[in-house]
Design a protein around this motif. Structure first.
Motif, PDB file in Angstrom:
ATOM      1  N   LEU A   1       0.829  -1.207   0.000  1.00  0.00           N
ATOM      2  CA  LEU A   1       0.000   0.000   0.000  1.00  0.00           C
ATOM      3  C   LEU A   1       0.867   1.262   0.000  1.00  0.00           C
ATOM      4  O   LEU A   1       0.539   2.246  -0.667  1.00  0.00           O
ATOM      5  N   ALA A   2       1.967   1.229   0.750  1.00  0.00           N
ATOM      6  CA  ALA A   2       2.824   2.415   0.852  1.00  0.00           C
ATOM      7  C   ALA A   2       3.341   2.848  -0.515  1.00  0.00           C
ATOM      8  O   ALA A   2       3.358   4.038  -0.844  1.00  0.00           O
ATOM      9  N   ALA A   3       3.741   1.882  -1.353  1.00  0.00           N
ATOM     10  CA  ALA A   3       4.249   2.217  -2.687  1.00  0.00           C
ATOM     11  C   ALA A   3       3.156   2.854  -3.546  1.00  0.00           C
ATOM     12  O   ALA A   3       3.421   3.766  -4.335  1.00  0.00           O
ATOM     13  N   ALA A   4       1.926   2.382  -3.376  1.00  0.00           N
ATOM     14  CA  ALA A   4       0.817   2.924  -4.158  1.00  0.00           C
ATOM     15  C   ALA A   4       0.511   4.370  -3.789  1.00  0.00           C
ATOM     16  O   ALA A   4      -0.050   5.119  -4.593  1.00  0.00           O
ATOM     17  N   MET A   5       0.874   4.764  -2.564  1.00  0.00           N
ATOM     18  CA  MET A   5       0.575   6.115  -2.094  1.00  0.00           C
ATOM     19  C   MET A   5       1.719   7.096  -2.343  1.00  0.00           C
ATOM     20  O   MET A   5       1.606   8.272  -2.013  1.00  0.00           O
ATOM     21  N   GLU A   6       2.805   6.649  -2.937  1.00  0.00           N
ATOM     22  CA  GLU A   6       3.932   7.537  -3.226  1.00  0.00           C
ATOM     23  C   GLU A   6       3.685   8.258  -4.546  1.00  0.00           C
ATOM     24  O   GLU A   6       4.268   7.945  -5.582  1.00  0.00           O
ATOM     25  N   ALA A   7       2.770   9.213  -4.510  1.00  0.00           N
ATOM     26  CA  ALA A   7       2.364   9.894  -5.737  1.00  0.00           C
ATOM     27  C   ALA A   7       1.754  11.245  -5.408  1.00  0.00           C
ATOM     28  O   ALA A   7       1.333  11.501  -4.278  1.00  0.00           O
ATOM     29  N   ASP A   8       1.718  12.084  -6.424  1.00  0.00           N
ATOM     30  CA  ASP A   8       0.998  13.357  -6.317  1.00  0.00           C
ATOM     31  C   ASP A   8      -0.470  13.162  -6.689  1.00  0.00           C
ATOM     32  O   ASP A   8      -1.363  13.750  -6.082  1.00  0.00           O
ATOM     33  N   VAL A   9      -0.689  12.336  -7.726  1.00  0.00           N
ATOM     34  CA  VAL A   9      -2.041  12.049  -8.208  1.00  0.00           C
ATOM     35  C   VAL A   9      -2.315  10.558  -8.050  1.00  0.00           C
ATOM     36  O   VAL A   9      -1.558   9.726  -8.554  1.00  0.00           O
ATOM     37  N   LEU A  10      -3.395  10.240  -7.354  1.00  0.00           N
ATOM     38  CA  LEU A  10      -3.814   8.852  -7.171  1.00  0.00           C
ATOM     39  C   LEU A  10      -5.045   8.605  -8.041  1.00  0.00           C
ATOM     40  O   LEU A  10      -6.061   9.293  -7.906  1.00  0.00           O
ATOM     41  N   VAL A  11      -4.950   7.632  -8.940  1.00  0.00           N
ATOM     42  CA  VAL A  11      -6.082   7.251  -9.781  1.00  0.00           C
ATOM     43  C   VAL A  11      -6.667   5.955  -9.227  1.00  0.00           C
ATOM     44  O   VAL A  11      -5.970   4.946  -9.142  1.00  0.00           O
ATOM     45  N   VAL A  12      -7.926   5.989  -8.851  1.00  0.00           N
ATOM     46  CA  VAL A  12      -8.575   4.825  -8.233  1.00  0.00           C
ATOM     47  C   VAL A  12      -9.518   4.197  -9.250  1.00  0.00           C
ATOM     48  O   VAL A  12     -10.546   4.774  -9.610  1.00  0.00           O
TER      49      VAL A  12
ATOM     50  N   VAL B   1     -13.483  -1.155   1.452  1.00  0.00           N
ATOM     51  CA  VAL B   1     -12.259  -1.093   0.637  1.00  0.00           C
ATOM     52  C   VAL B   1     -11.962   0.357   0.255  1.00  0.00           C
ATOM     53  O   VAL B   1     -10.831   0.850   0.403  1.00  0.00           O
ATOM     54  N   MET B   2     -12.984   1.053  -0.221  1.00  0.00           N
ATOM     55  CA  MET B   2     -12.791   2.424  -0.668  1.00  0.00           C
ATOM     56  C   MET B   2     -12.497   3.367   0.498  1.00  0.00           C
ATOM     57  O   MET B   2     -11.707   4.314   0.366  1.00  0.00           O
ATOM     58  N   GLU B   3     -13.105   3.113   1.623  1.00  0.00           N
ATOM     59  CA  GLU B   3     -12.797   3.934   2.798  1.00  0.00           C
ATOM     60  C   GLU B   3     -11.344   3.748   3.226  1.00  0.00           C
ATOM     61  O   GLU B   3     -10.660   4.715   3.583  1.00  0.00           O
ATOM     62  N   ASN B   4     -10.859   2.515   3.170  1.00  0.00           N
ATOM     63  CA  ASN B   4      -9.456   2.258   3.507  1.00  0.00           C
ATOM     64  C   ASN B   4      -8.521   2.968   2.528  1.00  0.00           C
ATOM     65  O   ASN B   4      -7.475   3.497   2.926  1.00  0.00           O
ATOM     66  N   LEU B   5      -8.882   2.985   1.258  1.00  0.00           N
ATOM     67  CA  LEU B   5      -8.072   3.693   0.263  1.00  0.00           C
ATOM     68  C   LEU B   5      -8.085   5.196   0.513  1.00  0.00           C
ATOM     69  O   LEU B   5      -7.036   5.867   0.437  1.00  0.00           O
ATOM     70  N   ALA B   6      -9.250   5.741   0.807  1.00  0.00           N
ATOM     71  CA  ALA B   6      -9.357   7.181   1.072  1.00  0.00           C
ATOM     72  C   ALA B   6      -8.545   7.567   2.302  1.00  0.00           C
ATOM     73  O   ALA B   6      -7.858   8.601   2.314  1.00  0.00           O
ATOM     74  N   ASN B   7      -8.606   6.744   3.340  1.00  0.00           N
ATOM     75  CA  ASN B   7      -7.843   7.022   4.560  1.00  0.00           C
ATOM     76  C   ASN B   7      -6.345   6.966   4.290  1.00  0.00           C
ATOM     77  O   ASN B   7      -5.572   7.785   4.805  1.00  0.00           O
ATOM     78  N   ALA B   8      -5.927   5.988   3.481  1.00  0.00           N
ATOM     79  CA  ALA B   8      -4.504   5.864   3.160  1.00  0.00           C
ATOM     80  C   ALA B   8      -4.023   7.077   2.371  1.00  0.00           C
ATOM     81  O   ALA B   8      -2.936   7.608   2.622  1.00  0.00           O
ATOM     82  N   ALA B   9      -4.840   7.526   1.422  1.00  0.00           N
ATOM     83  CA  ALA B   9      -4.467   8.704   0.635  1.00  0.00           C
ATOM     84  C   ALA B   9      -4.375   9.941   1.516  1.00  0.00           C
ATOM     85  O   ALA B   9      -3.466  10.767   1.362  1.00  0.00           O
TER      86      ALA B   9
END
Length: 275
Positions: free
Chosen positions: A67-78, A93-101
């Motif tokens: 997950l950490a590698a996926a968040m190493e960005a300026d723009v996150l495309v879901v 799932v989507m809430e976990n993604l939003a929280n991580a971002a």
């Protein structure tokens, strides 16, 4: 006095799937720094061999993988679709993604959503017509899912609501071949994968955030015409059509075309079946 050159954002695509993978390839060709995720090691190895930076990430609904590698960005495309096996887990799932971002350095989110946020009343629907009690997709109310991202203060979100996908190896006729299909003369809302990629790339390139856009081809052929041709092109039996009424909506994309200046590559879904 010359202005400083604009620095391209780092882009991470969660979900190298039907939409995410062609987007990654298109952005990479444009010179963007792109990374993305898949759920299995075999696909990761294949994409890495093709030159795409790829990490393994899945959800159950907690994140499993990098997950950490996926968040190493300026723009996150879901571009994460609901699991057919456990669609009820999708909001988590989507809430976990939003929280991580929110807890990372992500500044912008491009969320791929669906036109199921609109009631099927036979009317033309625009972005402001979205409602949480519209017809659910796989039992999921999509507007609250969108709001998990759009209502965050830590980043800006643009939501793109796609109609039915076609092209890029997707033939919608396979879902209805030989089956009874009501509402034979009702209009369909479709979008070619080429235009999915074009719309998402335009949003990123034009730096347009804090918006919601419908994305559907300009023309809306009848179910009878569209699915007959779709099945014929795939060598499948055409549906058995019935004129019995069926709920539908007509998705309007004026906002997208005006705000982005976007011109659809496949404005007619019937012609798009040939591409």
């Amino acid at each position: 006095m010359s202005s400083k050159p604009r620095i391209s954002p780092r882009i991470s695509i969660v979900g190298y799937g039907r939409v995410g993978l062609p987007l990654a390839k298109a952005l990479k060709e444009k010179g963007y720094d792109v990374t993305g995720t898949v759920t299995g090691s075999d696909k990761r190895e294949k994409l890495v061999a093709e030159g795409l930076d790829t990490h393994i990430l899945s959800f159950d609904p907690q994140p499993q993988g990098d997950l950490a590698a996926a968040m190493e960005a300026d723009v996150l495309v879901v571009t994460v679709p609901p699991s057919m096996r456990a669609p009820h887990e999708f909001p988590a799932v989507m809430e976990n993604l939003a929280n991580a971002a929110a807890g990372s350095g992500v500044k912008k989110v491009l969320l791929i959503a669906t036109t199921s946020v609109y009631h099927q009343t036979g009317d033309v629907v625009r972005e402001e017509d979205a409602t949480p009690d519209a017809s659910p997709f796989l039992g999921i109310s999509w507007l609250p899912v969108e709001q998990l991202f759009s209502e965050r203060d830590e980043f800006e979100t643009t939501v793109v609501r796609f109609s039915g996908l076609m092209g890029g190896g997707i033939n919608p006729g396979m879902y209805f071949a030989g089956r009874e299909l009501k509402g034979a003369n009702d209009p369909v809302n479709m979008i070619h994968i080429d235009d999915c990629v074009g719309v998402m790339a335009a949003i990123i390139e034009q730096d347009i955030w804090g918006e919601a856009f419908n994305a559907s081809a300009d023309e809306h052929p009848s179910k009878r015409d569209f699915y007959t041709k779709a099945c014929e092109s795939a060598g499948l039996s055409a549906p058995v059509f019935s004129d019995e009424p069926s709920p539908y909506r007509i998705v309007n994309c004026d906002k997208l075309k005006q705000r982005l200046g976007y011109v659809f590559k496949h404005p007619d879904p019937l012609a798009g079946l040939d591409s």
